[in-house]
Scaffold this active site. Structure first.
Site, short mmCIF file in Angstrom:
data_model
loop_
_atom_site.label_atom_id
_atom_site.label_comp_id
_atom_site.label_asym_id
_atom_site.label_seq_id
_atom_site.Cartn_x
_atom_site.Cartn_y
_atom_site.Cartn_z
N ALA A 159 0.82 -1.22 0.00
CA ALA A 159 0.00 0.00 0.00
C ALA A 159 0.86 1.27 0.00
O ALA A 159 0.42 2.31 -0.48
CB ALA A 159 -0.94 0.00 1.21
N PHE A 188 -5.94 4.82 -1.86
CA PHE A 188 -6.40 5.89 -0.97
C PHE A 188 -5.77 7.20 -1.46
O PHE A 188 -4.62 7.20 -1.89
CB PHE A 188 -5.95 5.54 0.46
CG PHE A 188 -6.47 6.47 1.52
CD1 PHE A 188 -7.76 6.32 2.02
CD2 PHE A 188 -5.67 7.48 2.04
CE1 PHE A 188 -8.24 7.17 3.00
CE2 PHE A 188 -6.15 8.34 3.03
CZ PHE A 188 -7.44 8.18 3.51
N SER A 223 -4.19 9.75 -0.46
CA SER A 223 -2.86 10.22 -0.09
C SER A 223 -1.74 9.22 -0.41
O SER A 223 -0.57 9.52 -0.21
CB SER A 223 -2.82 10.53 1.41
OG SER A 223 -3.06 9.35 2.15
N LYS A 224 -2.09 8.06 -0.93
CA LYS A 224 -1.04 7.09 -1.27
C LYS A 224 -0.27 7.58 -2.51
O LYS A 224 -0.72 8.50 -3.20
CB LYS A 224 -1.66 5.71 -1.54
CG LYS A 224 -2.40 5.14 -0.31
CD LYS A 224 -1.46 4.51 0.69
CE LYS A 224 -2.01 4.48 2.09
NZ LYS A 224 -2.69 3.30 2.53
N ASN A 225 0.85 6.95 -2.82
CA ASN A 225 1.67 7.45 -3.92
C ASN A 225 0.93 7.44 -5.26
O ASN A 225 1.17 8.30 -6.10
CB ASN A 225 2.96 6.64 -4.03
CG ASN A 225 3.94 6.98 -2.92
OD1 ASN A 225 3.54 7.52 -1.87
ND2 ASN A 225 5.21 6.68 -3.11
#
Ligand SMILES: *Cc1c(COP(=O)(O)O)cnc(C)c1O
Length: 378
Positions: free
Chosen positions: A160, A189, A191-193
């Site tokens: 993740a 999500f 804010s994930k990379n």
């Protein structure tokens, strides 16, 4: 100065707004909200990017982990080895499925699973290992896979936080994080990379049989329409999210480089600060810096956090309580695990803002503010 955020999604969106808006509008006009062509196209594009045979999209990263474990035919009481130093989802799904989380310690430098600790934790009930590529650093997969093979265990990567990261094997060959174990899981999500504009996730595998099971489990255990062979769940990536991800995937490498440039600037800024241990970069992994997490030595990280907040700089503790010490795991004997490195780091780490839109002025201001708190000369 532009206000500093942990993640600046707004400025990132503004740069791709025309493309994203058009892609979303296309989905709206098609009204193919579920399983529209964007979902298949994105899955195929991600397969190519990762160099993996199967990508199974799903609703979020937590579901990805759950579906992975459901597809492997594990039984209640089977032991799953995982770090405690992680976001709770990794361990939560193990318990949810009535499997037994066996928490092991991490390497103090990489913050990822300590392979020798994993080896010691293996019993006749162990069925799988779940490494977490924490903060964007790839766990040491080559010895882990060798260990798993010797004991006939599955490896499910929690990717993740490290999508796009490379891992280099001893022979020089490379694979993307998440494609090395039997199954890889990720989250989109925001804010994930690689983040979408809502919830999303995906599961990867090179194994045709496992892929078929993953697809079945994610779709109500269905083998043919309205024929349900196993108890599954309902977990889908929707077409709007897939359309957004199709715009962002080609930018992922650029986003990773932007994050690494921020990490480089912090590293340089803190190189002469004795109270700071900057993040280690494993030689065989290409760190993608989902977080920039440092350790403080001889200084109070909560006071630093307050000081930075007073200067308009957010900083976060990932994570303030390790999984084995959460109330959730009291009945699983959580507190009985002896994890000195995890406990030690839990009290020392602090994560600074890192994202794709940070500028030099912001970086200089953050570095200077941290140094001011630590009384280090400029
Ligand atoms: C974000 C995250 C998850 C869960 O992803 P969701 O999409 O929020 O369900 C799982 N594991 C790790 C390590 C994460 O960072």
């Amino acid at each position: 100065m532009v206000p500093i955020q942990m993640v600046d999604l707004k400025r990132q969106y503004n740069k791709i707004k025309p493309q994203v808006d058009a892609a979303i509008e296309e989905v709206l006009n098609s009204t193919a909200f579920i399983n529209g062509s964007a979902v298949q196209q994105f899955s195929a594009e991600l397969q190519t990017y990762l160099g993996v045979k199967h990508v199974i999209p799903c609703a979020n990263g937590t579901d990805a982990l759950q579906i992975a474990m459901m597809a492997l035919g594990l039984e209640p009481g089977d032991e799953i080895i995982t770090p405690s130093f992680t976001f709770i989802a990794t361990a939560e799904v193990i318990a949810l499925l009535r499997l037994k989380p066996v928490f092991v310690d991490i390497d103090p430098k990489t913050y990822c699973l300590d392979i020798s600790a994993v080896e010691k934790a293996i019993t006749s009930k162990t069925k799988a290992i779940v490494p977490v590529h924490l903060y964007g650093q790839v766990a040491d997969m080559e010895p882990l896979m060798a260990l798993a093979a010797r004991h006939n265990l599955y490896v499910i990567e929690d990717n993740a936080q490290a999508i796009g990261a490379d891992y280099t094997f001893a022979d020089g060959s490379r694979k993307k994080a998440g494609t090395i174990g039997h199954i890889g899981c990720t989250s989109f999500f925001p804010s994930k990379n690689l983040g979408c504009y809502g919830d999303g996730g995906a599961i990867f595998t090179n194994d045709d049989e496992i892929a078929a099971k993953l697809r079945m489990v994610a779709n109500h255990g269905q083998s043919a329409r309205y024929y349900h062979d196993v108890v599954g769940c309902n977990s889908r990536l929707d077409s709007v999210q897939a359309a957004v991800l199709r715009i962002k995937l080609p930018l992922l490498d650029q986003y990773i480089e932007a994050r690494r440039a921020v990490a480089d600037a912090y590293d340089a800024g803190f190189a002469d600060v004795p109270a700071i241990i900057t993040p280690y970069r494993a030689e065989n992994g290409y760190h993608v810096f989902h977080q920039y997490t440092l350790q403080l030595e001889g200084a109070d990280r909560n006071k630093l956090q307050e000081f930075l907040a007073s200067k308009g700089i957010p900083a976060m503790i990932y994570y303030p309580v390790p999984a084995h010490r959460q109330k959730m795991f009291a009945d699983f004997g959580g507190a009985e695990f002896n994890l000195p490195v995890t406990d030690h780091l839990t009290h020392r780490v602090i994560s600074l803002p890192i994202h794709t839109e940070m500028d030099q002025e912001q970086l200089d201001y953050i570095i200077q503010s941290v140094k001011t708190f630590l009384n280090t000369p400029a």
